[in-house]
Every structure is written in structure tokens, then in C-alpha cells.
Write an enzyme that holds these catalytic residues in place. Structure first.
Site, PDB file in Angstrom:
ATOM      1  N   HIS A 169      50.501 -37.978 -22.456  1.00  0.00           N
ATOM      2  CA  HIS A 169      51.789 -36.478 -23.062  1.00  0.00           C
ATOM      3  C   HIS A 169      53.626 -37.069 -22.546  1.00  0.00           C
ATOM      4  CE1 HIS A 169      53.442 -32.553 -23.060  1.00  0.00           C
ATOM      5  NE2 HIS A 169      54.424 -33.405 -21.871  1.00  0.00           N
ATOM      6  N   GLU A 216      47.342 -36.418 -28.001  1.00  0.00           N
ATOM      7  CA  GLU A 216      47.032 -35.832 -27.104  1.00  0.00           C
ATOM      8  C   GLU A 216      46.070 -34.677 -27.555  1.00  0.00           C
ATOM      9  OE1 GLU A 216      49.650 -34.066 -23.710  1.00  0.00           O
ATOM     10  OE2 GLU A 216      51.469 -34.319 -25.467  1.00  0.00           O
ATOM     11  N   GLU A 264      49.902 -39.361 -53.209  1.00  0.00           N
ATOM     12  CA  GLU A 264      50.089 -40.334 -51.847  1.00  0.00           C
ATOM     13  C   GLU A 264      52.071 -40.837 -53.118  1.00  0.00           C
ATOM     14  OE1 GLU A 264      47.181 -42.984 -49.702  1.00  0.00           O
ATOM     15  OE2 GLU A 264      47.338 -43.585 -51.293  1.00  0.00           O
ATOM     16  N   LYS A 322      51.469 -50.052 -51.804  1.00  0.00           N
ATOM     17  CA  LYS A 322      51.333 -48.419 -51.804  1.00  0.00           C
ATOM     18  C   LYS A 322      51.862 -47.873 -50.625  1.00  0.00           C
ATOM     19  CE  LYS A 322      48.673 -46.547 -49.822  1.00  0.00           C
ATOM     20  NZ  LYS A 322      47.480 -46.033 -50.033  1.00  0.00           N
TER      21      LYS A 322
HETATM   22  C1  LIG Z   1      47.484 -46.774 -55.826  1.00  0.00           C
HETATM   23  C2  LIG Z   1      45.867 -47.444 -55.116  1.00  0.00           C
HETATM   24  C3  LIG Z   1      45.963 -47.207 -53.151  1.00  0.00           C
HETATM   25  C4  LIG Z   1      45.492 -48.273 -53.231  1.00  0.00           C
HETATM   26  N1  LIG Z   1      45.443 -47.281 -51.287  1.00  0.00           N
HETATM   27  C5  LIG Z   1      44.022 -48.221 -50.662  1.00  0.00           C
HETATM   28  C6  LIG Z   1      44.561 -47.613 -48.691  1.00  0.00           C
HETATM   29  O1  LIG Z   1      45.695 -47.399 -48.303  1.00  0.00           O
HETATM   30  N2  LIG Z   1      43.350 -47.795 -48.148  1.00  0.00           N
HETATM   31  C7  LIG Z   1      42.077 -48.972 -49.108  1.00  0.00           C
HETATM   32  O2  LIG Z   1      41.679 -49.098 -48.271  1.00  0.00           O
HETATM   33  N3  LIG Z   1      42.271 -48.786 -50.134  1.00  0.00           N
HETATM   34  C8  LIG Z   1      43.058 -48.954 -50.874  1.00  0.00           C
HETATM   35  N4  LIG Z   1      42.615 -48.331 -52.510  1.00  0.00           N
HETATM   36  C9  LIG Z   1      41.412 -48.734 -53.146  1.00  0.00           C
HETATM   37  C10 LIG Z   1      41.267 -50.256 -52.832  1.00  0.00           C
HETATM   38  O3  LIG Z   1      42.188 -51.270 -53.545  1.00  0.00           O
HETATM   39  C11 LIG Z   1      40.504 -51.042 -53.425  1.00  0.00           C
HETATM   40  O4  LIG Z   1      38.828 -50.305 -53.209  1.00  0.00           O
HETATM   41  C12 LIG Z   1      39.813 -52.410 -53.867  1.00  0.00           C
HETATM   42  O5  LIG Z   1      41.206 -53.321 -53.936  1.00  0.00           O
HETATM   43  C13 LIG Z   1      38.755 -52.742 -53.813  1.00  0.00           C
HETATM   44  O6  LIG Z   1      38.423 -54.130 -54.023  1.00  0.00           O
HETATM   45  P1  LIG Z   1      37.394 -54.986 -54.766  1.00  0.00           P
HETATM   46  O7  LIG Z   1      37.435 -56.135 -53.974  1.00  0.00           O
HETATM   47  O8  LIG Z   1      35.992 -53.936 -55.184  1.00  0.00           O
HETATM   48  O9  LIG Z   1      37.883 -55.208 -56.273  1.00  0.00           O
HETATM   49  P2  LIG Z   1      39.406 -55.403 -56.361  1.00  0.00           P
HETATM   50  O10 LIG Z   1      40.648 -55.205 -55.191  1.00  0.00           O
HETATM   51  O11 LIG Z   1      40.243 -54.384 -57.420  1.00  0.00           O
HETATM   52  O12 LIG Z   1      39.181 -57.047 -56.797  1.00  0.00           O
HETATM   53  C14 LIG Z   1      38.571 -57.170 -58.246  1.00  0.00           C
HETATM   54  C15 LIG Z   1      39.093 -58.194 -58.902  1.00  0.00           C
HETATM   55  O13 LIG Z   1      37.787 -58.922 -59.559  1.00  0.00           O
HETATM   56  C16 LIG Z   1      39.550 -59.955 -61.631  1.00  0.00           C
HETATM   57  N5  LIG Z   1      38.199 -59.361 -61.451  1.00  0.00           N
HETATM   58  C17 LIG Z   1      37.450 -58.184 -62.710  1.00  0.00           C
HETATM   59  N6  LIG Z   1      36.918 -58.615 -63.570  1.00  0.00           N
HETATM   60  C18 LIG Z   1      36.729 -60.207 -63.557  1.00  0.00           C
HETATM   61  C19 LIG Z   1      36.358 -60.776 -64.737  1.00  0.00           C
HETATM   62  N7  LIG Z   1      35.501 -60.797 -65.022  1.00  0.00           N
HETATM   63  N8  LIG Z   1      35.762 -62.732 -63.856  1.00  0.00           N
HETATM   64  C20 LIG Z   1      36.670 -62.901 -62.808  1.00  0.00           C
HETATM   65  N9  LIG Z   1      37.310 -62.002 -62.400  1.00  0.00           N
HETATM   66  C21 LIG Z   1      37.476 -60.373 -62.656  1.00  0.00           C
HETATM   67  C22 LIG Z   1      40.480 -59.020 -61.123  1.00  0.00           C
HETATM   68  O14 LIG Z   1      41.734 -59.358 -61.153  1.00  0.00           O
HETATM   69  C23 LIG Z   1      40.224 -58.215 -58.954  1.00  0.00           C
HETATM   70  O15 LIG Z   1      41.407 -59.394 -58.802  1.00  0.00           O
HETATM   71  C24 LIG Z   1      44.010 -48.750 -53.534  1.00  0.00           C
HETATM   72  C25 LIG Z   1      43.768 -48.258 -54.679  1.00  0.00           C
HETATM   73  C26 LIG Z   1      44.757 -48.031 -55.374  1.00  0.00           C
HETATM   74  C27 LIG Z   1      44.789 -48.091 -56.890  1.00  0.00           C
END
Ligand SMILES: Cc1cc2nc3c(=O)[nH]c(=O)nc-3n(C[C@H](O)[C@H](O)[C@H](O)COP(=O)(O)OP(=O)(O)OC[C@H]3O[C@@H](n4cnc5c(N)ncnc54)[C@H](O)[C@@H]3O)c2cc1C
Length: 451
Positions: free
Chosen positions: A440, A445, A182, A51
């Protein structure tokens, strides 16, 4: 010595899971991590990183247009979207490789399969192997949610946006949250004609209303058409891969070449064996955790987007690290502080917030709230005679005018906010801002010059 083969099983190798695995390993824990897809989860593969790359491309396009306005001899910019995707994906491949190397170096066992919990200490993965550990961490994140309306399958969701190879000519985006905002800005800047269909009366409904109103005006100036209080009843295929939206009053709208449904996200909590293991989820499927990330089962913990915490990468990372410091690092009180989380929406221009909105501050601090605001045109926009304006708003409370909220809309705010987030967390007052010398001429600022 534990009776289990591992000290920690991490289910999910996204932002939170990876951070937790690294931190646990650094404390000497034996860690296995299950991840069936690419490392890095949503953030790296279908969220923050791609993104931001697309946002940067959009910024370059707008900058090139402004350069032409102030005298540079430049043709209207067009993006070779495919070439840009090559650069974007090369950058992402570098992140994957770096994660793999770091996991190897940390001694984390990587299991490239989906996991399902079978009891309080074990999981089974897709190839039938069983793993057991003293502690288990659910870090399975979330996924885009399609609205429950006829024809929803005709639309893309945010994951699909990253498979595009060109800007569709006319795009309808349904939703008013940060993903919708976005993607609208990016596509409009890269050549699409975007219309935004928002169910409620405004964009970004939990954000400071003055800022979101100003953002809607900036969108209007950029040519994005926003339709508020618009309830989509159904989506219809029309002609050559085109779609039309039917409003709940029965009206069938115009044709679009692409539709993006940015109508929220659901936690990945199904099919994980949670109910059988006794892990409680709420009505929306989020895993219920306490302030220490503990679930209803003592050995099972959860972090990130699969919980109801703010869906942000740094939040998932911080929760994973703190939890591991508590479980394996001898820090029994370690936990995340969820107050004053700074966050940015990468719109054009970006907007950022930390702390309370005016309405929240008035509800909490009543009459003692004071407000400061400034509207201005950033210098480059003034030079180029572009209509884009910035709006900064400060919320203070109490006799000492402690700063309890900062809301910034405008160029550069994505980079400006972080430092002020530190200051606000340290409890600064308006007086501290007044006593700080301005830099500035900058947009930043304006924050120390508000009267
Ligand atoms: C379009 C978009 C833009 C974003 N932009 C931002 C941003 O600019 N800044 C920001 O801070 N956040 C942003 N986010 C949010 C951010 O991506 C998430 O908050 C973050 O990735 C959450 O992390 P997580 O570890 O909880 O889950 P995830 O990063 O989603 O990881 C979860 C993982 O678990 C795996 N998984 C699922 N089920 C299983 C299973 N049963 N067994 C094993 N593995 C499994 C999946 O394959 C995945 O890889 C954005 C999200 C989106 C959709």
C-alpha cells in the site's frame, strides 16, 4: 560426424533465429545464420524496441502535463522528435553491436544474404553460395500487410512509422489491433490529432470486452476519435500530400496529413522454396508446424511469426531455445507450452492479459466461473484530476476458484502483470490472492483486495 558442413542453418536473424542460433551453439552445434538486413528482425528494428521507445516518449509527455496540473511550473511539453530518434537509434545500434559480438563469440557463421531452400538439407543465398546442414530452421518472421483497396499505397505501414521525424498534425489510423491501438496512443500523446477507423465494433477483438470498452473511453478522454464498424473502401490523394478515406457506403471523409494502415501482418514464407522442398503452409501462408516446431519435412523446423503461433518476441525466443534443447541438448521432450502466455498492449494506459477471457472461461468451465472486478483512479491521476481510470478483472473457475484469467487496464499494468503470470501458471486460487498482504498504496494491491 554429420556429412553436412553445418549442424544447423538458421534462416532469419530476428528474435527467434538469434535465440535459436545462440542456444544451438551453446550445445556445441556448428551454426550458420542468414540475415540480409539488420540483426534483431522486427522486434529490434521495427517493432517492440522502437515502439516502446516512442511509448516512453509519449508517457513522459503525459507525465509532464500531469506535473503541470499539480503545480509544477512547466510549459506544455513539445518533443524534438529528431533528437529523440537519435537516442532511440543509438540504443538500437547498441543492440546490433551486442548481437554481432555474441554471435562471433559463439562461433556462429553470419551470412548477410537472403536464403532460399533448395532441398531438405541445403539453401542457396543471394550471392550463389550453397550451404548444407543436418537441420534447417525457418525464422523469417512477417511483414505488415496492406489492405487490398484502391489507394492503399498512399498510406504508411508500421515500418514507415519509425521513419517519421515529427508528429503529423492529423492522422488517420486504420485497424483495431494492437499496432493500431499502440500507434494511436503514441501519436496523440506526442501532439497529433488521431482518428481511428476500425472495421469491427470494438478495439482488440480477442481481448476482454470490458477492458477494451474502458480503453476506448480512455482514448475518447484523450481526444482520440474512434469510428467503429467502419469499412474503408478506398483511399484518395487530396491537395498537398493529404489523403481522404472513402467508406463503403460511398461517403468521402475529411482530410488527413498522414494515414497509417495497421491491418495485420503476413508471414515471410514466399520465395523461400518451401513448396519445392515439400514444406506445407496453410491458406494464409503460415508454415505449418507441430507442437515440436517440426514442419512436414523432418529436417526442417520453423518458429516465430512465420508460423501461426502468437506473434510475440518471447514466444519466438522460447520456441527457438526449446527446439535447440531438443535437437542438440539431449532433451527429447523439450517444447514450448503455449497456454497462459501473458501479453501487454502498450496503449495509454497499457493493458495486459494472461489466461482466459470471461467468454472463453464460460465456454470451458460453464457455471463454475466467478468474476471479480475493480475500477479505480490511480493516485497520480486522482491528484491531477485526470479522468483516466483503471479496470482490473479476475476470472476464476471451479469450487476452489482457480484463477484462470487476469485482465488489467491501467497505469503500471505492463510491469505488474509478469509476476502474476508466474503465479497463474503455478495454478493459484482466489484464496491465495486473498491471503497475500497488500502493498500500500499501489495500483497492484487492488489485485489482492478484490471482493
Ligand atoms: C509495431 C510492432 C510492435 C511490436 N511490439 C511487440 C511487443 O511489444 N512485444 C512483443 O513481444 N512483440 C512485439 N511485436 C512482435 C514481434 O516483433 C515479433 O513477434 C517478433 O519479432 C517475431 O520474431 P521472428 O524471429 O519470428 O521474426 P522477425 O523478428 O521478424 O525476424 C525475421 C528475420 O528474418 C529475415 N528474413 C526474412 N526472409 C529471409 C530470407 N529469405 N533469408 C534470410 N533472412 C530472412 C528478416 O530480415 C528478419 O530479420 C511487435 C511487432 C510490430 C510490427
Amino acid at each position: 560426424m554429420s556429412k553436412h558442413e553445418y549442424d544447423l542453418i538458421v534462416i532469419g536473424g530476428g528474435s527467434g533465429g538469434l535465440a535459436a542460433a545462440f542456444r544451438a551453439a551453446s550445445h556445441g552445434a556448428r551454426v550458420a545464420m542468414m540475415e540480409p538486413a539488420e540483426l534483431g528482425g522486427t522486434c529490434v528494428n521495427a517493432g517492440c524496441v522502437p515502439k516502446k521507445a516512442m511509448w516512453l516518449a509519449a508517457e513522459l509527455s503525459q507525465r509532464a502535463q500531469m506535473a503541470a496540473r499539480v503545480g509544477f511550473d512547466l510549459p506544455p511539453p513539445t518533443l524534438d522528435w529528431r533528437e529523440f530518434v537519435v537516442h532511440r537509434q543509438r540504443y538500437i545500434a547498441g543492440i546490433h553491436a551486442s548481437y554481432r559480438n555474441r554471435l562471433d563469440a559463439a562461433g556462429v557463421v553470419q551470412v548477410p544474404y537472403r536464403a532460399r531452400i533448395v532441398d531438405a538439407h541445403s539453401v542457396i543465398v543471394d550471392d550463389g553460395t550453397r550451404f548444407s546442414a543436418e537441420h534447417m530452421l525457418i525464422a523469417t518472421g512477417g511483414r505488415p500487410r496492406r489492405p487490398d483497396i484502391a489507394g492503399a499505397e498512399l498510406g504508411m505501414v508500421s515500418d514507415d512509422f519509425f521513419n517519421l521525424c515529427a508528429a503529423p498534425a492529423r492522422v488517420a489510423i486504420v485497424g483495431g489491433g494492437y499496432v493500431a491501438v499502440e500507434l494511436s496512443g503514441i501519436l496523440q500523446a506526442l501532439g497529433s490529432r488521431v482518428e481511428l477507423f476500425v472495421r469491427g465494433p470494438r478495439l482488440l477483438d480477442s481481448w476482454e470486452v470490458e477492458l477494451t470498452t474502458a480503453l476506448a473511453e480512455n482514448f475518447r478522454q484523450d481526444g482520440i476519435d474512434s469510428h467503429f464498424d467502419f469499412n474503408v473502401e478506398s483511399v484518395h490523394a487530396d491537395g498537398d500530400n493529404q489523403v481522404r478515406l472513402r467508406r463503403d457506403d460511398g461517403q468521402l471523409g475529411e482530410r488527413f496529413d498522414a494515414l497509417i494502415l495497421a491491418t495485420g501482418r503476413s508471414p515471410n514464407s514466399e520465395g523461400l522454396g518451401l513448396a519445392a522442398a515439400g514444406v506445407v503452409t496453410d491458406g494464409k501462408g503460415f508454415v505449418v508446424v507441430d507442437e515440436f516446431q517440426d514442419t512436414s519435412v523432418a529436417s526442417i523446423h520453423a518458429i516465430g511469426d512465420v508460423t501461426a503461433a502468437p506473434a510475440l518476441t518471447p514466444v519466438a525466443i522460447a520456441a527457438g531455445r526449446k527446439l535447440m534443447d531438443r535437437l542438440f541438448g539431449g532433451q527429447p521432450g523439450a517444447r514450448v507450452e503455449y497456454e497462459d502466455i501473458a501479453t501487454v498492449v502498450f496503449a495509454h494506459p497499457p493493458l495486459g492479459r494472461v489466461g482466459l477471457t470471461e467468454a472463453e472461461a464460460r465456454a470451458r468451465h460453464g457455471e463454475s466461473v466467478t468474476i471479480y472486478r475493480t475500477h479505480f483512479r490511480p493516485m497520480l491521476h486522482a491528484l491531477a484530476d485526470s479522468p483516466q481510470r483503471s479496470l482490473f478483472k479476475l476470472i476464476c473457475a471451479g469450487d476452489d476458484e482457480r484463477v484462470v484469467g487476469m485482465h488489467l487496464l491501467g497505469e503500471g499494468t505492463d510491469e505488474i502483470l509478469q509476476g502474476f503470470a508466474v503465479a497463474i501458471k503455478r495454478g493459484i486460487s482466489k484464496r491465495d490472492l486473498d491471503d497475500t498482504m497488500a502493498i500500500h498504496p499501489t495500483s497492484a494491491e487492488e489485485i489482492v483486495l478484490m471482493r
